[in-house]
Design a protein around this motif. Sequence first.
Motif, mmCIF file in Angstrom:
data_model
loop_
_atom_site.group_PDB
_atom_site.id
_atom_site.type_symbol
_atom_site.label_atom_id
_atom_site.label_comp_id
_atom_site.label_asym_id
_atom_site.label_seq_id
_atom_site.Cartn_x
_atom_site.Cartn_y
_atom_site.Cartn_z
ATOM 1 N N ASP A 292 0.749 -1.241 -0.092
ATOM 2 C CA ASP A 292 0.002 0.084 0.111
ATOM 3 C C ASP A 292 0.781 1.225 -0.025
ATOM 4 O OD1 ASP A 292 -2.431 -1.499 0.105
ATOM 5 O OD2 ASP A 292 -2.137 -1.642 2.343
ATOM 6 N N HIS A 293 2.290 1.091 -0.393
ATOM 7 C CA HIS A 293 2.785 2.371 -0.263
ATOM 8 C C HIS A 293 2.867 3.178 -1.586
ATOM 9 C CE1 HIS A 293 5.466 0.300 -3.129
ATOM 10 N NE2 HIS A 293 5.504 -0.971 -2.162
ATOM 11 N N GLY A 294 2.494 2.806 -2.549
ATOM 12 C CA GLY A 294 2.300 3.678 -3.921
ATOM 13 C C GLY A 294 3.901 4.127 -4.376
ATOM 14 N N LEU A 295 4.885 3.376 -3.996
ATOM 15 C CA LEU A 295 6.213 3.705 -4.596
ATOM 16 C C LEU A 295 6.478 2.923 -5.628
ATOM 17 C CD1 LEU A 295 7.902 4.278 -1.044
ATOM 18 C CD2 LEU A 295 7.027 6.093 -2.646
ATOM 19 N N PRO A 296 7.550 3.551 -6.450
ATOM 20 C CA PRO A 296 8.194 2.535 -7.472
ATOM 21 C C PRO A 296 8.939 1.470 -7.158
ATOM 22 C CG PRO A 296 9.332 4.549 -7.241
ATOM 23 C CD PRO A 296 8.033 4.758 -6.502
ATOM 24 N N LEU A 297 8.877 0.157 -7.805
ATOM 25 C CA LEU A 297 9.435 -0.793 -7.492
ATOM 26 C C LEU A 297 10.398 -1.140 -8.564
ATOM 27 C CD1 LEU A 297 6.504 -3.323 -6.937
ATOM 28 C CD2 LEU A 297 7.731 -2.142 -5.232
ATOM 29 N N ALA A 298 11.436 -1.770 -8.146
ATOM 30 C CA ALA A 298 12.655 -2.044 -9.166
ATOM 31 C C ALA A 298 13.446 -3.387 -8.707
ATOM 32 C CB ALA A 298 13.730 -0.979 -9.178
ATOM 33 N N GLU A 299 13.754 -3.915 -9.707
ATOM 34 C CA GLU A 299 14.818 -5.150 -9.609
ATOM 35 C C GLU A 299 16.091 -4.745 -9.002
ATOM 36 O OE1 GLU A 299 16.421 -5.998 -14.161
ATOM 37 O OE2 GLU A 299 15.209 -7.511 -13.077
ATOM 38 N N ARG A 300 16.706 -5.643 -8.391
ATOM 39 C CA ARG A 300 17.824 -5.279 -7.544
ATOM 40 C C ARG A 300 18.806 -4.202 -8.498
ATOM 41 N NH1 ARG A 300 19.552 -7.904 -2.700
ATOM 42 N NH2 ARG A 300 17.278 -8.145 -2.536
ATOM 43 N N GLU A 301 19.285 -4.733 -9.507
ATOM 44 C CA GLU A 301 20.199 -3.986 -10.405
ATOM 45 C C GLU A 301 19.755 -2.759 -10.726
ATOM 46 O OE1 GLU A 301 19.037 -7.094 -10.913
ATOM 47 O OE2 GLU A 301 21.038 -8.204 -10.474
ATOM 48 N N ALA A 302 18.620 -2.677 -11.023
ATOM 49 C CA ALA A 302 17.859 -1.289 -11.275
ATOM 50 C C ALA A 302 17.901 -0.250 -10.325
ATOM 51 C CB ALA A 302 16.510 -1.148 -12.134
ATOM 52 N N LEU A 303 17.661 -1.015 -9.191
ATOM 53 C CA LEU A 303 17.644 -0.117 -7.921
ATOM 54 C C LEU A 303 18.969 0.530 -7.487
ATOM 55 C CD1 LEU A 303 15.712 -1.005 -4.789
ATOM 56 C CD2 LEU A 303 17.855 -0.517 -4.463
ATOM 57 N N ALA A 304 19.788 -0.407 -7.776
ATOM 58 C CA ALA A 304 21.440 0.092 -7.394
ATOM 59 C C ALA A 304 21.759 1.148 -8.396
ATOM 60 C CB ALA A 304 22.405 -1.285 -7.849
ATOM 61 N N GLU A 305 21.403 1.206 -9.633
ATOM 62 C CA GLU A 305 21.650 2.158 -10.576
ATOM 63 C C GLU A 305 20.915 3.603 -10.432
ATOM 64 O OE1 GLU A 305 20.531 0.399 -14.361
ATOM 65 O OE2 GLU A 305 22.741 -0.973 -14.293
ATOM 66 N N ARG A 306 19.791 3.501 -9.907
ATOM 67 C CA ARG A 306 18.796 4.715 -9.489
ATOM 68 C C ARG A 306 19.036 5.318 -8.136
ATOM 69 N NH1 ARG A 306 13.174 2.282 -11.491
ATOM 70 N NH2 ARG A 306 12.248 4.246 -10.383
ATOM 71 N N SER A 307 19.583 4.778 -7.378
ATOM 72 C CA SER A 307 19.551 5.209 -6.105
ATOM 73 C C SER A 307 20.962 5.857 -5.850
ATOM 74 C CB SER A 307 19.429 3.999 -4.911
ATOM 75 O OG SER A 307 18.191 3.324 -5.182
ATOM 76 N N ASP A 308 20.724 6.985 -4.891
ATOM 77 C CA ASP A 308 21.906 7.423 -4.345
ATOM 78 C C ASP A 308 22.465 7.014 -3.083
ATOM 79 O OD1 ASP A 308 22.027 9.748 -6.270
ATOM 80 O OD2 ASP A 308 20.387 10.483 -5.191
ATOM 81 N N MET B 259 25.450 -3.942 -5.188
ATOM 82 C CA MET B 259 25.702 -2.475 -4.936
ATOM 83 C C MET B 259 27.105 -2.126 -5.493
ATOM 84 S SD MET B 259 23.015 -1.568 -4.261
ATOM 85 C CE MET B 259 21.424 -2.663 -4.325
ATOM 86 N N CYS B 260 28.134 -3.441 -5.211
ATOM 87 C CA CYS B 260 29.425 -2.857 -5.522
ATOM 88 C C CYS B 260 29.712 -2.661 -6.822
ATOM 89 C CB CYS B 260 30.411 -3.988 -4.954
ATOM 90 S SG CYS B 260 30.315 -5.592 -6.083
ATOM 91 N N ARG B 261 28.752 -3.022 -7.802
ATOM 92 C CA ARG B 261 28.993 -2.997 -9.177
ATOM 93 C C ARG B 261 28.989 -1.373 -9.954
ATOM 94 N NH1 ARG B 261 25.063 -7.794 -10.158
ATOM 95 N NH2 ARG B 261 26.391 -9.560 -9.375
ATOM 96 N N THR B 262 27.815 -0.791 -8.814
ATOM 97 C CA THR B 262 27.484 0.321 -9.277
ATOM 98 C C THR B 262 27.969 1.495 -8.265
ATOM 99 O OG1 THR B 262 25.497 0.510 -7.731
ATOM 100 C CG2 THR B 262 25.366 0.018 -10.169
ATOM 101 N N GLY B 263 28.772 1.112 -7.295
ATOM 102 C CA GLY B 263 29.371 1.883 -6.322
ATOM 103 C C GLY B 263 28.329 2.503 -5.395
ATOM 104 N N THR B 264 27.018 2.134 -5.380
ATOM 105 C CA THR B 264 26.062 2.851 -4.551
ATOM 106 C C THR B 264 26.385 2.416 -3.065
ATOM 107 O OG1 THR B 264 24.595 2.329 -6.296
ATOM 108 C CG2 THR B 264 23.532 2.908 -4.247
#
Length: 293
Positions: free
Chosen positions: A48-64, A82-87
């Motif tokens: 019920d959060h209404g927030l976007p979902l992402a698979e782990r790799e996409a989440l790593a790329e889009r997150s700060d 996370m090590c692959r993107t440096g997140t």
Amino acid sequence: MEQFKTIGLIGRLGSAKVIDTLERLIRFLGERQLDVIIDESLAAALSDHGLPLAEREALAERSDLVIVVGGDGSLLGAARTMCRTGTPVLGVNRGRLGFLTDISPDEVETRVGEVLDGNYESEQRFLLEAEVYRDGELVGTADALNDIVTHPGKVARMIEFELFIQNQFVYSQRSDGLIVATPTGSTAYALSGGGPILHPKLEAMVLVPMFPHTLSSRPLVIDAASEIRIHIGDANEADPHVSGDGQTQIVSKPGDVLIIRRKAQRLTLFHPLGHNYFETCRSKLGWSSRMGD
């Protein structure tokens, strides 16, 4: 201006306490008007959060910044992505020991708020990568923040192998297997096997034999830049397993060659200000406090 605008959230499934902490984080981050992305594996648990979902790799790329809620196992799983993107990764402890997930759930808003305000300590942890070759062809790979373990699998019998470090022969061994651990993993399975604790700033690996047939075989600490090569003996009756952090498995065959080396990418791990590695060891491993305390 916020240093971190998009926050990724990862949590361990099957725990009501984890979901409770994630919901608290979602409210808190929303109050700070930050963008939040949820790991898609949590879709059913957080419906019920209404927030976007992402698979782990996409989440790593889009997150700060990625916040992991769970135990060390949850963070281990996230670290390999996370090590692959440096997140950078921040851990909230909802597990048992919590060597890596060091924020208490009772102070999650305070501590996470401090990190978001730029008040944190950052460190780099190296990972291991393993490759299994059969007749010269690559048949399996695994990454690990804690350890790469060679073991007999479900069969209760010793395995035979030859160990080489930097192309130099070290020994032949019959044992229940071999643990190759990073400093991060030196307080995990390797510690249970009798290995030493390596400070996380050390550029070193430790090799811990598992119940070796000879009593003279002892843990060995080597330079982290070394390449380890393990030749699985042709006479083995079992098919030894190679595991990364106990979460990924490769089934090898007699005659296979396992190569382990330090991974090029590193994990960026955040801690609240005042983080003390030795205090963590005292509290998690039951070391004695100062006399008079």
